[in-house]
Motif scaffolding. Structure first.
Motif, PDB file in Angstrom:
ATOM      1  N   VAL A  72       0.854  -1.182   0.000  1.00 15.78           N
ATOM      2  CA  VAL A  72       0.000   0.000   0.000  1.00 15.78           C
ATOM      3  C   VAL A  72       0.894   1.237   0.000  1.00 15.78           C
ATOM      4  O   VAL A  72       1.654   1.449   0.953  1.00 15.78           O
ATOM      5  CB  VAL A  72      -0.937   0.016   1.220  1.00 15.78           C
ATOM      6  CG1 VAL A  72      -1.731   1.323   1.259  1.00 15.78           C
ATOM      7  CG2 VAL A  72      -1.890  -1.175   1.192  1.00 15.78           C
ATOM      8  N   ALA A  73       0.838   1.998  -1.070  1.00 17.06           N
ATOM      9  CA  ALA A  73       1.647   3.225  -1.191  1.00 17.06           C
ATOM     10  C   ALA A  73       3.125   2.953  -0.921  1.00 17.06           C
ATOM     11  O   ALA A  73       3.815   3.743  -0.263  1.00 17.06           O
ATOM     12  CB  ALA A  73       1.119   4.310  -0.251  1.00 17.06           C
ATOM     13  N   GLY A  74       3.595   1.807  -1.412  1.00 15.93           N
ATOM     14  CA  GLY A  74       4.997   1.449  -1.258  1.00 15.93           C
ATOM     15  C   GLY A  74       5.345   0.784   0.056  1.00 15.93           C
ATOM     16  O   GLY A  74       6.496   0.378   0.255  1.00 15.93           O
ATOM     17  N   VAL A  75       4.380   0.641   0.965  1.00 14.48           N
ATOM     18  CA  VAL A  75       4.628   0.028   2.277  1.00 14.48           C
ATOM     19  C   VAL A  75       4.211  -1.444   2.241  1.00 14.48           C
ATOM     20  O   VAL A  75       3.051  -1.750   1.939  1.00 14.48           O
ATOM     21  CB  VAL A  75       3.849   0.751   3.389  1.00 14.48           C
ATOM     22  CG1 VAL A  75       4.003   0.026   4.721  1.00 14.48           C
ATOM     23  CG2 VAL A  75       4.328   2.191   3.509  1.00 14.48           C
ATOM     24  N   PRO A  76       5.111  -2.379   2.539  1.00 15.08           N
ATOM     25  CA  PRO A  76       4.731  -3.793   2.611  1.00 15.08           C
ATOM     26  C   PRO A  76       3.782  -4.022   3.792  1.00 15.08           C
ATOM     27  O   PRO A  76       4.004  -3.496   4.890  1.00 15.08           O
ATOM     28  CB  PRO A  76       6.063  -4.518   2.829  1.00 15.08           C
ATOM     29  CG  PRO A  76       7.119  -3.525   2.489  1.00 15.08           C
ATOM     30  CD  PRO A  76       6.548  -2.185   2.773  1.00 15.08           C
ATOM     31  N   VAL A  77       2.743  -4.809   3.559  1.00 13.28           N
ATOM     32  CA  VAL A  77       1.751  -5.105   4.602  1.00 13.28           C
ATOM     33  C   VAL A  77       1.549  -6.614   4.653  1.00 13.28           C
ATOM     34  O   VAL A  77       1.257  -7.239   3.631  1.00 13.28           O
ATOM     35  CB  VAL A  77       0.410  -4.412   4.318  1.00 13.28           C
ATOM     36  CG1 VAL A  77      -0.570  -4.685   5.456  1.00 13.28           C
ATOM     37  CG2 VAL A  77       0.602  -2.911   4.114  1.00 13.28           C
ATOM     38  N   LEU A  78       1.696  -7.201   5.834  1.00 11.76           N
ATOM     39  CA  LEU A  78       1.523  -8.639   6.022  1.00 11.76           C
ATOM     40  C   LEU A  78       0.274  -8.882   6.851  1.00 11.76           C
ATOM     41  O   LEU A  78       0.049  -8.191   7.850  1.00 11.76           O
ATOM     42  CB  LEU A  78       2.747  -9.248   6.717  1.00 11.76           C
ATOM     43  CG  LEU A  78       3.983  -9.488   5.848  1.00 11.76           C
ATOM     44  CD1 LEU A  78       4.586  -8.174   5.368  1.00 11.76           C
ATOM     45  CD2 LEU A  78       5.045 -10.280   6.610  1.00 11.76           C
ATOM     46  N   LEU A  79      -0.520  -9.883   6.436  1.00 13.87           N
ATOM     47  CA  LEU A  79      -1.784 -10.153   7.105  1.00 13.87           C
ATOM     48  C   LEU A  79      -1.962 -11.646   7.293  1.00 13.87           C
ATOM     49  O   LEU A  79      -1.716 -12.441   6.382  1.00 13.87           O
ATOM     50  CB  LEU A  79      -2.958  -9.607   6.292  1.00 13.87           C
ATOM     51  CG  LEU A  79      -4.358  -9.983   6.796  1.00 13.87           C
ATOM     52  CD1 LEU A  79      -4.693  -9.204   8.061  1.00 13.87           C
ATOM     53  CD2 LEU A  79      -5.418  -9.742   5.733  1.00 13.87           C
ATOM     54  N   SER A 254      -2.991  -8.937  12.197  1.00 16.30           N
ATOM     55  CA  SER A 254      -3.326 -10.341  12.424  1.00 16.30           C
ATOM     56  C   SER A 254      -4.523 -10.448  13.353  1.00 16.30           C
ATOM     57  O   SER A 254      -4.813  -9.536  14.134  1.00 16.30           O
ATOM     58  CB  SER A 254      -2.125 -11.077  13.036  1.00 16.30           C
ATOM     59  OG  SER A 254      -1.716 -10.473  14.245  1.00 16.30           O
ATOM     60  N   GLY A 255      -5.198 -11.583  13.255  1.00 12.67           N
ATOM     61  CA  GLY A 255      -6.320 -11.841  14.142  1.00 12.67           C
ATOM     62  C   GLY A 255      -7.645 -11.855  13.424  1.00 12.67           C
ATOM     63  O   GLY A 255      -7.754 -12.264  12.260  1.00 12.67           O
ATOM     64  N   ASP A 256      -8.659 -11.365  14.106  1.00 14.71           N
ATOM     65  CA  ASP A 256     -10.049 -11.509  13.672  1.00 14.71           C
ATOM     66  C   ASP A 256     -10.443 -10.429  12.664  1.00 14.71           C
ATOM     67  O   ASP A 256     -11.313  -9.588  12.928  1.00 14.71           O
ATOM     68  CB  ASP A 256     -10.955 -11.454  14.917  1.00 14.71           C
ATOM     69  CG  ASP A 256     -12.406 -11.733  14.600  1.00 14.71           C
ATOM     70  OD1 ASP A 256     -12.675 -12.342  13.546  1.00 14.71           O
ATOM     71  OD2 ASP A 256     -13.268 -11.342  15.414  1.00 14.71           O
ATOM     72  N   LEU A 257      -9.778 -10.442  11.503  1.00 14.31           N
ATOM     73  CA  LEU A 257     -10.159  -9.532  10.430  1.00 14.31           C
ATOM     74  C   LEU A 257      -9.617 -10.044   9.100  1.00 14.31           C
ATOM     75  O   LEU A 257      -8.564 -10.703   9.060  1.00 14.31           O
ATOM     76  CB  LEU A 257      -9.676  -8.107  10.690  1.00 14.31           C
ATOM     77  CG  LEU A 257      -8.232  -7.716  10.412  1.00 14.31           C
ATOM     78  CD1 LEU A 257      -8.060  -6.215  10.592  1.00 14.31           C
ATOM     79  CD2 LEU A 257      -7.247  -8.442  11.300  1.00 14.31           C
ATOM     80  N   SER A 258     -10.345  -9.761   8.035  1.00 12.70           N
ATOM     81  CA  SER A 258      -9.944 -10.166   6.688  1.00 12.70           C
ATOM     82  C   SER A 258      -9.251  -8.997   6.001  1.00 12.70           C
ATOM     83  O   SER A 258      -9.253  -7.866   6.512  1.00 12.70           O
ATOM     84  CB  SER A 258     -11.180 -10.579   5.892  1.00 12.70           C
ATOM     85  OG  SER A 258     -12.044  -9.461   5.727  1.00 12.70           O
ATOM     86  N   TRP A 259      -8.704  -9.257   4.804  1.00 12.74           N
ATOM     87  CA  TRP A 259      -8.077  -8.161   4.073  1.00 12.74           C
ATOM     88  C   TRP A 259      -9.113  -7.104   3.685  1.00 12.74           C
ATOM     89  O   TRP A 259      -8.818  -5.909   3.683  1.00 12.74           O
ATOM     90  CB  TRP A 259      -7.349  -8.656   2.832  1.00 12.74           C
ATOM     91  CG  TRP A 259      -6.808  -7.511   2.042  1.00 12.74           C
ATOM     92  CD1 TRP A 259      -7.278  -6.998   0.882  1.00 12.74           C
ATOM     93  CD2 TRP A 259      -5.712  -6.660   2.426  1.00 12.74           C
ATOM     94  NE1 TRP A 259      -6.545  -5.896   0.503  1.00 12.74           N
ATOM     95  CE2 TRP A 259      -5.575  -5.672   1.426  1.00 12.74           C
ATOM     96  CE3 TRP A 259      -4.831  -6.655   3.511  1.00 12.74           C
ATOM     97  CZ2 TRP A 259      -4.595  -4.697   1.484  1.00 12.74           C
ATOM     98  CZ3 TRP A 259      -3.856  -5.668   3.565  1.00 12.74           C
ATOM     99  CH2 TRP A 259      -3.743  -4.703   2.565  1.00 12.74           C
ATOM    100  N   GLU A 260     -10.329  -7.536   3.379  1.00  7.87           N
ATOM    101  CA  GLU A 260     -11.371  -6.574   3.030  1.00  7.87           C
ATOM    102  C   GLU A 260     -11.605  -5.601   4.179  1.00  7.87           C
ATOM    103  O   GLU A 260     -11.874  -4.412   3.966  1.00  7.87           O
ATOM    104  CB  GLU A 260     -12.666  -7.306   2.685  1.00  7.87           C
ATOM    105  CG  GLU A 260     -12.648  -8.031   1.341  1.00  7.87           C
ATOM    106  CD  GLU A 260     -11.716  -9.232   1.344  1.00  7.87           C
ATOM    107  OE1 GLU A 260     -11.493  -9.815   2.434  1.00  7.87           O
ATOM    108  OE2 GLU A 260     -11.188  -9.579   0.268  1.00  7.87           O
TER     109      GLU A 260
END
Length: 499
Positions: A72-79, A254-260
């Protein structure tokens, strides 16, 4: 609920799952196939043995939890989604720490995480921040090392929007309250003044200074570092702008949430984190001491002396047989507890000390150190050092027994499940591996690499990298009771003047 154990096979890792009713049955009298234990053969000796030998449990291949990665905007995001509990954890890893900056910035860089947590925000006083944290039972954490600043926030799912907004504000818009800066400085000054009261800490601090000199690894806080002129709000803001900024950031959810659900949250966080005011400087490489010698810090009256010894080694953290062999070798040498050579010699055979261990650091980008440490009565310092060095020489001369290597490998395999106790732990590891340039499947490679190590590999890495005669040895203790003449029999002794 079931207990889980990992076992080694020639084809990788397998997980055996045994239900609790079956475990209970194994400890009760039983017969299988209509056979009773023979005369003179107890249930534990006969029936249970046959029950164990006849067990057939389907093997399951190990499957590392898969972390989803976006940008996102050049920032790596891990989920990593995990709906087992109504909890969410946000994490941020900022590359950059005190090791990138001059000594004049050391104290402020060390204090930066504490002031992000306790120093308030541009819109809230420290007390107001604490009240929100307490009201919603939030769990913020901030920390630093020589190469990074890290932070996380854990919250109930129902409070996720409030927690994310506060966490982002704490990171992106810190107040650096002058009262909190003064309180942090006072705590650090007290810690500096009490440092010499702990012989173990003193030994480690001075050993780092001996080995690393003026490199940041060897730095330890002093009163000079804590002069008020180095700790004003403007100094904290300067470092904040260079470290806690967008180009240095890796985010984890992490945890109780989806990427959406997480996607809009991530975009809000990234928008709030300002761009870096300048590029990070390259970290300096250490020039570690290579000359052997014995150094003494005199502390009359101590009932226990502390012994630390080490020398440089260039085994690095990487997917290489030497790294995995060094990890196993360190456990066999002294880090493996009661099964290791040094502890067995020092404690069980000689009775010199209650504990002793080896150490082998393997940084990613520069040399580390290999050595050992123990505490013993002052009269036993010289003989204990001789025993440790002798144990090192023995492992250089001949490979360890197969069972010694097998014990370490089994410990790694049996403890492997603890790498995946929570989704936040998995994401945190993945963020670190990404930041230091390790592959995404590092844990799988790590396990396979350890399992491939044999006695000859351990011997080869010790023969190549362990040099008992090259040790820098530091002793903190009562000079009269240690007998400096006994230490001089091991090498040239230098007394350090440490207040």
């Amino acid at each position: 609920m079931a207990t889980r154990a990992l076992r080694r096979t020639g084809k990788g890792v397998r997980r055996v799952v045994i239900g609790l009713p079956l475990v209970a049955a194994l400890f009760a009298p039983l017969s299988l196939g209509g056979q009773e234990p023979t005369v003179g053969e107890s249930a534990s000796e006969g029936g249970v043995r046959r029950a164990l030998e006849s067990l057939e449990v389907a093997a399951l291949d190990f499957d590392q939890p898969k972390v989803e990665e976006r940008e996102v905007a050049g920032v790596p995001v891990l989920l990593l989604e995990d709906a087992a509990l109504p909890l969410v954890t946000f994490q941020a890893y900022f590359e950059g720490g005190y090791g990138r900056y001059p000594r004049s910035d050391f104290a402020a860089a060390m204090g930066l995480p504490a002031l992000l947590r306790y120093g308030g925000t541009s819109g809230r006083t420290p007390l107001e921040v604490d009240e929100i944290i307490a009201h919603y039972a939030l769990q913020p954490r901030f920390g630093t090392a020589g190469g990074s600043v890290t932070t996380s926030m854990n919250t109930l799912t129902e409070h996720v929007d409030t927690a994310l907004a506060l966490w982002t504000e704490m990171i992106a818009e810190p107040r650096f309250d002058e009262g909190e800066i003064a309180a942090w400085r006072a705590r650090q000054l007290e810690s500096v003044r009490r440092r010499a009261d702990d012989p173990g800490r003193l030994a480690v601090v001075e050993m780092n200074r001996l080995l690393y000199g003026e490199h940041p690894v060897g730095w330890e806080m002093t009163e000079d570092d804590l002069v008020p002129g180095r700790l004003g709000p403007e100094r904290f803001r300067m470092l904040h702008g260079r470290i806690v900024c967008r180009e240095n950031l890796v985010l984890g959810f992490s945890g109780d949430l989806s990427w959406e659900e997480a996607g809009p949250m991530v975009r809000r966080v990234v928008r709030r984190i300002p761009p870096c005011t300048e590029d990070l400087p390259e970290p300096p490489l250490p020039d570690i001491r290579r000359e052997a010698g014995i150094f003494v810090i005199e502390r009359p009256g101590l009932e226990q002396a502390v012994v630390v010894m080490a020398h440089p080694t260039d085994v690095r953290l990487e997917d290489d047989v030497e790294y995995f062999s060094a990890l196993v070798a360190n456990s066999v040498l002294g880090a493996g507890g009661f099964s290791s050579r040094i502890l067995r010699r020092i404690r069980t055979e000689e009775g010199f000390a209650y504990s002793a261990t080896s150490l082998w650091t393997t940084p990613r980008r520069h040399e580390g150190i290999v050595g050992a440490m123990t505490r013993t009565r002052p009269e036993n310092v010289a003989p204990a050092i001789e025993v440790i060095l002798e144990t090192m020489r023995e492992l250089r001369e001949a490979p360890p027994a197969s069972h010694e290597v097998g014990t370490t490998v089994d410990q790694v395999v049996n403890g492997f499940v603890f790498n995946f106790e929570s989704a936040s732990q998995v994401v945190s590891r993945a963020m670190y591996y990404r930041a230091v340039g390790l592959p995404d499947d590092w844990l799988e490679r790590y396990l396979e690499g350890v399992q491939a190590v044999g006695p000859r590999d351990v011997h080869d890495v010790l023969e190549a990298h362990l040099r008992p005669a090259a040790m820098t040895i530091l002793v903190v203790g009562d000079p009269r009771r240690m007998g400096l003449e006994a230490l001089e029999g091991l090498g040239t002794v230098t007394t350090l003047d440490v207040r």
